[in-house]
Design a protein around this motif. Sequence first.
Motif, PDB file in Angstrom:
ATOM      1  N   GLY A  32       0.820  -1.207   0.000  1.00  0.00           N
ATOM      2  CA  GLY A  32       0.000   0.000   0.000  1.00  0.00           C
ATOM      3  C   GLY A  32       0.857   1.261   0.000  1.00  0.00           C
ATOM      4  N   VAL A  33       1.908   1.247   0.836  1.00  0.00           N
ATOM      5  CA  VAL A  33       2.791   2.417   0.927  1.00  0.00           C
ATOM      6  C   VAL A  33       3.533   2.631  -0.392  1.00  0.00           C
ATOM      7  N   VAL A  34       4.156   1.548  -0.896  1.00  0.00           N
ATOM      8  CA  VAL A  34       4.873   1.651  -2.168  1.00  0.00           C
ATOM      9  C   VAL A  34       3.902   2.027  -3.287  1.00  0.00           C
ATOM     10  N   GLY A  35       2.729   1.400  -3.264  1.00  0.00           N
ATOM     11  CA  GLY A  35       1.726   1.663  -4.294  1.00  0.00           C
ATOM     12  C   GLY A  35       1.294   3.125  -4.294  1.00  0.00           C
ATOM     13  N   ALA A  36       1.137   3.698  -3.095  1.00  0.00           N
ATOM     14  CA  ALA A  36       0.716   5.105  -2.999  1.00  0.00           C
ATOM     15  C   ALA A  36       1.783   6.023  -3.595  1.00  0.00           C
ATOM     16  N   ALA A  37       3.057   5.715  -3.273  1.00  0.00           N
ATOM     17  CA  ALA A  37       4.149   6.522  -3.825  1.00  0.00           C
ATOM     18  C   ALA A  37       4.147   6.430  -5.350  1.00  0.00           C
ATOM     19  N   LEU A  38       3.970   5.194  -5.851  1.00  0.00           N
ATOM     20  CA  LEU A  38       3.961   5.000  -7.299  1.00  0.00           C
ATOM     21  C   LEU A  38       2.765   5.706  -7.936  1.00  0.00           C
ATOM     22  N   LEU A  39       1.652   5.726  -7.202  1.00  0.00           N
ATOM     23  CA  LEU A  39       0.448   6.363  -7.740  1.00  0.00           C
ATOM     24  C   LEU A  39       0.687   7.849  -7.992  1.00  0.00           C
ATOM     25  N   VAL A  40       1.352   8.494  -7.020  1.00  0.00           N
ATOM     26  CA  VAL A  40       1.656   9.925  -7.175  1.00  0.00           C
ATOM     27  C   VAL A  40       2.521  10.133  -8.418  1.00  0.00           C
ATOM     28  N   LEU A  41       3.507   9.253  -8.572  1.00  0.00           N
ATOM     29  CA  LEU A  41       4.393   9.348  -9.733  1.00  0.00           C
ATOM     30  C   LEU A  41       3.602   9.109 -11.023  1.00  0.00           C
ATOM     31  N   ARG A  42       2.668   8.141 -10.970  1.00  0.00           N
ATOM     32  CA  ARG A  42       1.882   7.772 -12.147  1.00  0.00           C
ATOM     33  C   ARG A  42       0.976   8.910 -12.584  1.00  0.00           C
ATOM     34  N   LEU A  43       0.471   9.672 -11.578  1.00  0.00           N
ATOM     35  CA  LEU A  43      -0.473  10.748 -11.900  1.00  0.00           C
ATOM     36  C   LEU A  43       0.236  12.061 -12.198  1.00  0.00           C
ATOM     37  N   SER A  44       1.523  12.132 -11.823  1.00  0.00           N
ATOM     38  CA  SER A  44       2.255  13.384 -11.977  1.00  0.00           C
ATOM     39  C   SER A  44       2.371  13.755 -13.451  1.00  0.00           C
ATOM     40  N   ARG A  50       5.560   8.550 -15.431  1.00  0.00           N
ATOM     41  CA  ARG A  50       4.415   7.741 -15.847  1.00  0.00           C
ATOM     42  C   ARG A  50       4.868   6.472 -16.554  1.00  0.00           C
ATOM     43  N   ALA A  51       5.813   6.635 -17.499  1.00  0.00           N
ATOM     44  CA  ALA A  51       6.298   5.482 -18.268  1.00  0.00           C
ATOM     45  C   ALA A  51       6.954   4.463 -17.345  1.00  0.00           C
ATOM     46  N   LEU A  52       7.711   4.963 -16.362  1.00  0.00           N
ATOM     47  CA  LEU A  52       8.381   4.058 -15.425  1.00  0.00           C
ATOM     48  C   LEU A  52       7.372   3.206 -14.668  1.00  0.00           C
ATOM     49  N   VAL A  53       6.333   3.874 -14.149  1.00  0.00           N
ATOM     50  CA  VAL A  53       5.336   3.133 -13.371  1.00  0.00           C
ATOM     51  C   VAL A  53       4.594   2.142 -14.261  1.00  0.00           C
ATOM     52  N   GLU A  54       4.293   2.564 -15.494  1.00  0.00           N
ATOM     53  CA  GLU A  54       3.619   1.645 -16.406  1.00  0.00           C
ATOM     54  C   GLU A  54       4.465   0.403 -16.657  1.00  0.00           C
ATOM     55  N   GLY A  55       5.764   0.607 -16.864  1.00  0.00           N
ATOM     56  CA  GLY A  55       6.671  -0.523 -17.071  1.00  0.00           C
ATOM     57  C   GLY A  55       6.718  -1.423 -15.852  1.00  0.00           C
ATOM     58  N   TYR A  56       6.767  -0.807 -14.686  1.00  0.00           N
ATOM     59  CA  TYR A  56       6.780  -1.536 -13.414  1.00  0.00           C
ATOM     60  C   TYR A  56       5.548  -2.428 -13.299  1.00  0.00           C
ATOM     61  N   VAL A  57       4.390  -1.854 -13.601  1.00  0.00           N
ATOM     62  CA  VAL A  57       3.144  -2.616 -13.504  1.00  0.00           C
ATOM     63  C   VAL A  57       3.152  -3.775 -14.498  1.00  0.00           C
ATOM     64  N   GLU A  58       3.565  -3.493 -15.747  1.00  0.00           N
ATOM     65  CA  GLU A  58       3.637  -4.526 -16.771  1.00  0.00           C
ATOM     66  C   GLU A  58       4.520  -5.680 -16.305  1.00  0.00           C
ATOM     67  N   LEU A  59       5.659  -5.304 -15.723  1.00  0.00           N
ATOM     68  CA  LEU A  59       6.651  -6.281 -15.282  1.00  0.00           C
ATOM     69  C   LEU A  59       6.059  -7.232 -14.243  1.00  0.00           C
ATOM     70  N   PHE A  60       5.351  -6.675 -13.262  1.00  0.00           N
ATOM     71  CA  PHE A  60       4.853  -7.519 -12.182  1.00  0.00           C
ATOM     72  C   PHE A  60       3.561  -8.230 -12.543  1.00  0.00           C
TER      73      PHE A  60
END
Lengths: 217, 220
Positions: A32-44, A50-60
């Motif tokens: 949840g904590v990591v996800g929240a941090a990533l969410l801020v980055l994703r929405l920024s 944004r691309a980094l978080v998208e890649g991260y999600v794809e990867l996992f």
Amino acid sequence: MVEFTLWDILRNLALAARWTVVLSLIAFLGGGVVGAALLVLRLSPSRIGRALVEGYVELFQGTPLLVQLFLAYFGIALLGLNTSAWTAATLALTLYTSAFLVEIWRGCVEAVPRGQWEAGTSLALSFSENLRYVVLPQALTIAIAPTVGFLVQVIKGTALASVIGFVELTKAGSMVTNATFRPFVVYSCVGLFYFVLCYPISLVAKNLERKLHAAHR
Amino acid sequence: MTVELDFGAVLASWPLLLVGVAWTLGLTAVSAVLGVLTGIAFAWARSEGPVLLQTVVGAYVELIRNTPFIVQLFFIFFGLPAAGFRLSPEVASVIAMVVNLSAYATEIVRAGIEATPRGQREAAISLALSPTQTFVYVVTPPALARIWPALVSQIIIVMLGSAVCGQISVPELTFATSLIQSRNFRSFEAFIIVAAIYLVLAFTVRRLLRWAGPRFVFGR
């Protein structure tokens, strides 16, 4: 020769179920904590973020959790740290959970009408103020039901930690089977334990969803 | 301290990886077909079948969706022989995957069926189609079209879940990787490579199914 009664089996599984619960909670909170941090980055507004978080999600989401666990297990060892099943399982499950939560939450944020963002911006709110005071409070209500529902996936995911030697419910099931030679009874009990853990959460998630839909109608 | 990564040592065993990919895809293909068909049948049972059947299928769906795949697999492979059903690892894996997928597919397909407008059903009845004909020709195709993306995602999840089948020595991709790393001790490299292969598989299978759906599964 020691005789194992059904009570012995249940008692041993119950003791191990504690670790399933603990691991699930750690992974869920950490994720949840990591996800929240990533969410801020994703929405920024940052395109790279944004691309980094998208890649991260794809990867996992595109690789098996089992492989992620193995990678954490062998990867930590490669860094010269002493790997325990605990650290590897915690790390892998936390990252796995965060990847799914960020995707769920992104959907919830996008469900907040675009005009809300624009209204916030026109009132000269910065990105973070907009997120904090306008969008997130609204997205939060939508997010509760699917987030609770995902907890079930996390609990089921912890079963795979048994493969890297973490002694939780499933691993305990294998060990008790090896001691009692009664796989049918033991694995039925293991399944039952998971069901008892997960089903109430599924029900709560379903009810929350229904309530929310009623409110929106 | 420096870490030297040697991917070549792992890639040298490419025939093993290839066999693993074939098994993973094979298991997925068989269980996707059987699982989705079972899911459609169960969705019918749950939304239109007799009350008793509705309850039984409902309980089945909840039971499967609230227990981990690995426990289902172990129950089928280790538990059932004690009750007199001896299964090979491969058959046990397919059964476990079909059981798992069918439970999720039931809920997904049911959502699609319930979203079908009443008028379409009534039109079919007024054209003197039998209930079976109505379900097969009128209700199911648009329902499948509606939920196809969700169904494809679930099939991908089951494919990634099949990594667990290596635990009962089915020679699929993760099993092949474990074998390779036990020979050359390049564990991290081996799992990096297999993660990349799974990524490619997930991407390709998703594309393929998205393409195939409208052409071969629910027509136009």
